[in-house]
Each structure stands twice: as structure tokens, then as C-alpha cells.
Motif scaffolding. Structure first.
Motif, PDB file in Angstrom:
ATOM      1  N   TYR A 125       0.761  -1.097   0.038  1.00 48.92           N
ATOM      2  CA  TYR A 125      -0.039  -0.014  -0.087  1.00 48.92           C
ATOM      3  C   TYR A 125       0.951   1.398   0.064  1.00 48.92           C
ATOM      4  CZ  TYR A 125      -3.814  -3.148   1.187  1.00 48.92           C
ATOM      5  OH  TYR A 125      -4.778  -3.881   1.284  1.00 48.92           O
ATOM      6  N   GLN A 128      -0.056   4.279  -1.944  1.00 47.88           N
ATOM      7  CA  GLN A 128      -1.105   4.760  -1.594  1.00 47.88           C
ATOM      8  C   GLN A 128      -1.155   6.235  -0.552  1.00 47.88           C
ATOM      9  OE1 GLN A 128      -4.366   4.006  -2.487  1.00 47.88           O
ATOM     10  NE2 GLN A 128      -3.746   2.175  -3.648  1.00 47.88           N
ATOM     11  N   VAL A 230      -1.538   4.591   6.834  1.00 45.91           N
ATOM     12  CA  VAL A 230      -2.529   4.000   5.767  1.00 45.91           C
ATOM     13  C   VAL A 230      -4.005   3.812   6.279  1.00 45.91           C
ATOM     14  CG1 VAL A 230      -2.765   1.890   4.363  1.00 45.91           C
ATOM     15  CG2 VAL A 230      -0.425   2.844   4.761  1.00 45.91           C
ATOM     16  N   LEU A 236      -9.175   2.676   3.134  1.00 43.53           N
ATOM     17  CA  LEU A 236      -8.242   1.711   3.035  1.00 43.53           C
ATOM     18  C   LEU A 236      -8.106   0.836   4.356  1.00 43.53           C
ATOM     19  CD1 LEU A 236      -4.846   3.803   1.873  1.00 43.53           C
ATOM     20  CD2 LEU A 236      -6.215   1.689   0.637  1.00 43.53           C
TER      21      LEU A 236
END
Length: 700
Positions: A125, A128, A230, A236
Motif C-alpha cells: 500500500y 497509496q 494507511v 483503506l
């Protein structure tokens, strides 16, 4: 998961509904923990109550109930604990499913430490949150070096008054992040002497963070911080949380606020969350562990939360448990539990009063040898202490009497110079922006010192293409003969087709002459560590994976720290109490159970600190199976109280052993009377005796 929830209650299985054969060895409390549904579950597991067996059985029960092993997240505080848990759960599944011994049990791919799982998720991730997916992970030693560089670059090393050293700065930064508290509060509570530097520390920490970002580095704290970042995105967080039907956390009392926040974002309502731990064994406050996480679990998740107590102890005799229960019962904030065992007989623990540290050392050595003659081998005997320096007198006595011993501690694998050298070459190859690795590796070239290395780092930092800057770098004249070989090696490592792990051969071929030049007689021994490093590399599919795994789970020690091998077949264990957590021995002796050592004089500044010192004594006592002795020297050596100088002080029995608690012990006096005994009455001075000593003669 639903099947498990439907078939379970919060109590033990009814008498007319016996557990399945593969759970028949569990007691009713353990069985109740295993068979809970998916409501938020806190398993309060007292010392020696079979915590690991219970958690492994719950993992197996979840799999049998239909949870895909790939959707089960198991978080621990060491890689070995995760592996052990997975193996034990596998054995349970073998029993439950009737598998043959040769059939492999289901794999738990998401079992690991908070930091390792965080690193793995961040690789997926990273983009992101704007993090490059090829980031490098650095250990504490490298983080301290980077902090030192920023401290120097900002001119803080040249401050007119004392500015904290890099190690202290890193400790302050780490504690602030992990405790999720303002810097001012952390300074006031734990680093009061640094409070005047709050503004400068903020500048330093910003520079430290910027340097890591520029070099695409994450340290241990960043792995948790970035993971939480995150999860700060609701989408997410929901996506990652939905990947796991069940989340199980071992040693929950050792989590900090950052880790607790991660769990809350993964499972906001607590469904599918199981945490196991013991508030009475929360002893890592210096790492920002927050005992409030386990104390407040039920309040956090409300009335749907379930709590199961594990109180039956399988380790210690009842007399030892009675004394341990009495010590921890004094704690103001705790989950009440009383450890008990079917082993009701055994010697009572001892409170042993001695004159001083030398007498303490002699008594311990005598007792160790006496128990050895009774059949308790040295390896099943341990001497525990609050601080490593407390065993100095005992170590001399053991050596004098030729009693072999092993003391836990020493240089860690990743702290050794030759290991850091080799890893810096690999990290520089993996991440051309890792200036910390470039700084260290460059100085291995003869004639290229800190000034030349700084010029190289500045050139690489300023360049859009650090590879081109490396090719164009002109070293100082003294290094020009040796520099090209290093430049070629790094360029080879940075090439896309650099072979793994074969590239280690090229790295070692370049490094070996420098190892021999720098370390002389110890070079051959250090080569053994590099051999081990190469064997570990062969087990990993890529350089990136190897560097990550080694940084997060390094070997404990290096070959050059192993010392002379013991020729004896047996040896005594010496250990700090922190290092002894999770261990057990037939006989345990605890040194210096006196105020000033237990609690430590530097850990009495707050009620929370004193409470943890009490828990530390409790952990030490509950390591013992059959024999327990707490040592009470009337005079002891103090070095940590710098204001008093290096001197002896008189001390009394620890405040954690008041008379009501002392009643659970047998009192043993070796030499002087116990602290609470009446003073002896001196006889009258005989007529004609020599004149009294004149005090002034002491200065003649």
C-alpha cells in the motif's frame, strides 16, 4: 467463524458435553477461551497458565470453524514466538483432522511481529500514501547514526550548554511517536533534564524525518507510524480490515498506544479480535508499552467484550504462588486474579539477609552448589537482577570458585562493525538514495575519511541521478587507487540484472581485504559471521526481502562475542529480569531486593514507574518452579546516583515486601541480624583498654 460463535459460550463446556479429543488436555478456563465466538475477547493469562497452548488451540479452532488460514492475522513480539505459535496450532490441527505426521499442517502466512507485518503491508500500500515501494528499513543503530548526522549538521553538537547525545535524542523521538504523547509531556515525564531543548529537538526531529524521506528510509518506529497512516484513510482501513476474519495478539500488555490504535482501526468494533496477556507482567514501559491498553480493553469495546481468566498455574509450587500473589495484590490498578496449582507442597520462598554484596555473592554460590548436589543441575538454576551491573560481585565469586555461568547480553548481531559494513554495501545497492549506507561504505576505502565521505554524500543527495553522480565522483588523492573498485561494485549492485544471492560473492571478494586490514587477528572469526549471513541470504528470494527480514529479526549475537566455550557440561544462568521474561527454572535467586535496587532509585519518580517495578519483581518471582530466594544485602554499592559518588549505602528490604507479604517467606539471616531485628547490646568497655581512636589519625 460463525460456526465457532454458534457453538460456544463464555463459560467452560458443560460437564455432559465433553470437549473433542484434540482439546481434552485443556482445563475449563482454557477451553472457554478457545471456544469463544467472534466478540472482542481478552484472555487474561497469569504467569505459567498455558497462554501459548491456549492461543494456539484457538487458532486451530478458528481454522476448523471455517476461517481461511490466509485470512487470519497473528501478531506477536518476536518472530520465533509467531513461528512457535503456528507450529503448535499446526499440531492441534493434525490431531483434530486426523492428518498423518508426514502431512504438512495449514500455513499461517500472516503470523509475525507488528513491525514485520507492517513492513509487508506497506510494500503493498506504499503508493497509496506517497511512499516509494522500494523503501529501505534501517535498524536502531543506523537510525542513531542518521540522528547524529542531523544533530551535527544543525550545529547542535557545538551548543554552549549540554545538548542531548544522538542516542538520547533517538530515545526521545521514539518514545514520543510510540506513546502518541506531545513532546513536552514526554520530556517532562521521562527526560526532564532535556526539557529546555524542546524547540531545538523539534527542529532536529523534523530534519531527521526529512533525511529519512529523502533517502527513502523507514526505521522501526516509521513502520508502525506509516501503517497507522494507511489505516487513517477510512477506505483503506476497511479494505485491510476486511482481509482478516480474525486478528489475534499475543503479549497484549506490551503494546504501546500506536499499536493499540492500529488494532482499533483494523477492527473498530472488536469483532474477530482476540488479545492475550497479563497486566501483572507489563514491564516494558521504557519502550512506551502502555499497561492501560489491557486494563481498559473492556471499556474500549463495551458490553459485547468478553474476558476469560487463566489462573491455574502449571509452573510453580503453591508456596511460591502465594508469595507472588501477595506481592502483586498490592498493585492499585490491576485485573484481579489469583494463581493456584495442584502442586500444593514445596519449600516456602526465602528472604535472605546478608551483610553486603560480597556476602550475597558467597551465599548464592554456596546455595547453587548445594542445590546441584541435591540434583538440580546448574542450567535449571538462574540468578536474576534488575540491572546488569548488579551481578558484578557474583561473577567474580563464581569465577573464583570455578562455577561456569552464562550471562545474557552482549553485542547484538546487527551492531557488529563487519555486519554493518556488509549490509551497508547491500543497502546502497538496493537503494541508491540511502546516503547512510553510502556514508559508511565509502569510508571503508583507505584514504577516504569522513570529510571525503561527506562530499560524496552531498553530491549524491544533490543529483537527480545518484548513479551518474557516483560515476562522476572524484575521491581525494589518497583514495584514488582503491576507489574505482568500490564504485564498480556499487554500480554492479544497482544494476537491474544483479544476481541474487550470487552478488554476495562479489561483495565479499571486495570486502575481505578491508576486513583483514581493519580487524587483524579477529578477521577469521568475523568471516564466520559473514558465512552465516550468506547462508541466510540463500533462504530469501530477493535482496530486498533479505534486508527486511534480517533487520526485523536478526540473530542474537556474533561469533566474536561468543567467548571461550565452556568445557563443563553445565552452567549457571545469570540474567536481567527483563531478559528472563517468558523463561522458567527449577531454582531462582533474585539479587538486591532492597529499596534503591528494587525499585531502582531512578524509577521512583512517579506512581506508574513504581507500579512497574513491582510488576518486575513479580515477573522475577514467577520464573521459579520449586525454589525461590530473594536476597537482601544490608549494604550495597551505588554507582547510578552520581550525586553521591561511588560509594556504599545502607538499604532496607524492598517496599514491595511489607510485613504482611513477608509472612509468606521463610527468613534466613547470614551474618548480621535482619533489618527489623533489635540492635545488639554492647558489653561495657574493660578497664585499662587502649585509648579510643582519634578521628584525626585517619588523615595521617
Amino acid at each position: 467463524m460463525a460456526a465457532l460463535a454458534d457453538s460456544c459460550t463464555t463459560a467452560a463446556a458443560p460437564a455432559d458435553s465433553p470437549p473433542p479429543p484434540w482439546l481434552a488436555d485443556l482445563n475449563p478456563q482454557q477451553l472457554a477461551a478457545v471456544q469463544q465466538g467472534d466478540a472482542p475477547l481478552l484472555v487474561l493469562a497469569g504467569a505459567g497458565t498455558g497462554k501459548t497452548a491456549t492461543l494456539a488451540a484457538r487458532v486451530a479452532a478458528l481454522v476448523l470453524a471455517g476461517v481461511d488460514p490466509h485470512r487470519l492475522l497473528l501478531l506477536t513480539f518476536s518472530r520465533r514466538a509467531a513461528q512457535s505459535m503456528a507450529q503448535r496450532a499446526g499440531r492441534r490441527l493434525h490431531q483434530a483432522l486426523g492428518l498423518r505426521a508426514t502431512q504438512a499442517p495449514p500455513v499461517l502466512p500472516w503470523a509475525g511481529t507488528f513491525h514485520a507485518i507492517g513492513a509487508r503491508l506497506l510494500r503493498e500500500y506504499a503508493t497509496q500514501i506517497g511512499l516509494p515501494d522500494h523503501f529501505s528499513i534501517i535498524d536502531r543503530g543506523d537510525a542513531q547514526d542518521l540522528m547524529a548526522l542531523q544533530r551535527q549538521a544543525l550545529g547542535l553538537a557545538a551548543a554552549h550548554s549540554r545538548f542531548p547525545m544522538a542516542a538520547t535524542c533517538l530515545a526521545i523521538c521514539s518514545r514520543t511517536l510510540n506513546s502518541q504523547q506531545p513532546l513536552a509531556q514526554v520530556l517532562a515525564d521521562h527526560f526532564a533534564w532535556c526539557s529546555a531543548w524542546e524547540a531545538e529537538l523539534k527542529v532536529l526531529f523534523r530534519a531527521f524525518a526529512a533525511a529519512k524521506a529523502a533517502q527513502q528510509l523507514l526505521d522501526y518506529d516509521d513502520l508502525l507510524l506509516a501503517w497507522l497512516q494507511v489505516l487513517a484513510d477510512d477506505g483503506l482501513a476497511a479494505h485491510i480490515g476486511a482481509r482478516f476474519d480474525a486478528v489475534l495478539v499475543d503479549e497484549y500488555q506490551d503494546t504501546n498506544r500506536l499499536q493499540a490504535a492500529i488494532l482499533q482501526r483494523l477492527k473498530p468494533d472488536g469483532r474477530g479480535l482476540t488479545v492475550v496477556g497479563d497486566d501483572a507482567q507489563s514491564i516494558y514501559r521504557f519502550r512506551a508499552a502502555e499497561v492501560g491498553n489491557i486494563l481498559g480493553f473492556a471499556q474500549q469495546f463495551g458490553p459485547q467484550a468478553r474476558t476469560v481468566l487463566l489462573e491455574r498455574n502449571y509452573r510453580s509450587s503453591q508456596p511460591i504462588l502465594d508469595a507472588s500473589n501477595a506481592v502483586i495484590a498490592q498493585a492499585a490498578d490491576r485485573h484481579a486474579k489469583t494463581l493456584w496449582t495442584h502442586r500444593t507442597t514445596g519449600p516456602r520462598p526465602q528472604l535472605v539477609t546478608v551483610a553486603d554484596e560480597l556476602a550475597q555473592a558467597r551465599w548464592v554460590a554456596d546455595a547453587v552448589l548445594a542445590r546441584r548436589e541435591e540434583g538440580v543441575v546448574l542450567k535449571q538454576q538462574a540468578v536474576l537482577f534488575r540491572t546488569g551491573s548488579h551481578s558484578a560481585a557474583l561473577e567474580l565469586e563464581l569465577a573464583r570458585r570455578q562455577i561456569p555461568f552464562v550471562k545474557y547480553g552482549g553485542l547484538k548481531f546487527l551492531e557488529a562493525a563487519h555486519i554493518k559494513d556488509l549490509l551497508s554495501l547491500l543497502r546502497w545497492g538496493q537503494n541508491p538514495r540511502c546516503m547512510l549506507a553510502a556514508w559508511r561504505a565509502a569510508q571503508l576505502v583507505p584514504g577516504l575519511g569522513p570529510r571525503g565521505a561527506r562530499r560524496l554524500v552531498d553530491a549524491l543527495t544533490a543529483a537527480d541521478d545518484p548513479r551518474a553522480a557516483l560515476a562522476a565522483f572524484l575521491p581525494p588523492p589518497a583514495a584514488r587507487a582503491d576507489w574505482p573498485a568500490l564504485a564498480r561494485l556499487v554500480q554492479q549492485l544497482q544494476a537491474a540484472d544483479s544476481p541474487w544471492p550470487a552478488e554476495l560473492d562479489a561483495v565479499r571478494a571486495w570486502y575481505t581485504p578491508h576486513l583483514e586490514r581493519l580487524h587483524g587477528d579477529s578477521a577469521a572469526l568475523r568471516q564466520l559471521d559473514l558465512d552465516q549471513l550468506q547462508r541466510l541470504a540463500a533462504l530469501q528470494p530477493s535482496r530486498e526481502r533479505f534486508l527486511t527480514e534480517l533487520t526485523l529479526d536478526p540473530p542474537e549475537a556474533t561469533s566474536d562475542e561468543a567467548g571461550v566455550p565452556h568445557q563443563d557440561e553445565d552452567y549457571l544462568i545469570l540474567s536481567t529480569i527483563h531478559a528472563a521474561k517468558g523463561q522458567e527454572w527449577d531454582a531462582v535467586t533474585v539479587l538486591n531486593v532492597i529499596d534503591g535496587c528494587m525499585p531502582a532509585d531512578m524509577a521512583t519518580g512517579s506512581a506508574a514507574a513504581v507500579a512497574e517495578e513491582r510488576r518486575l519483581l513479580y515477573v522475577a518471582m514467577t520464573r521459579a518452579r520449586h525454589h525461590l530466594a530473594l536476597m537482601v544485602p544490608l549494604r550495597f554499592h551505588v554507582t547510578q546516583q552520581h550525586r553521591l559518588g561511588d560509594r556504599h549505602l545502607y538499604g532496607g528490604l524492598s517496599r514491595f515486601i511489607p510485613p504482611a507479604v513477608a509472612a509468606w517467606f521463610d527468613r534466613v539471616t547470614d551474618g548480621p541480624a535482619a533489618p527489623d531485628a533489635a540492635p545488639a547490646v554492647l558489653p561495657p568497655r574493660p578497664t585499662g583498654a587502649a585509648p579510643l581512636l582519634q578521628l584525626g589519625q585517619a588523615w595521617d
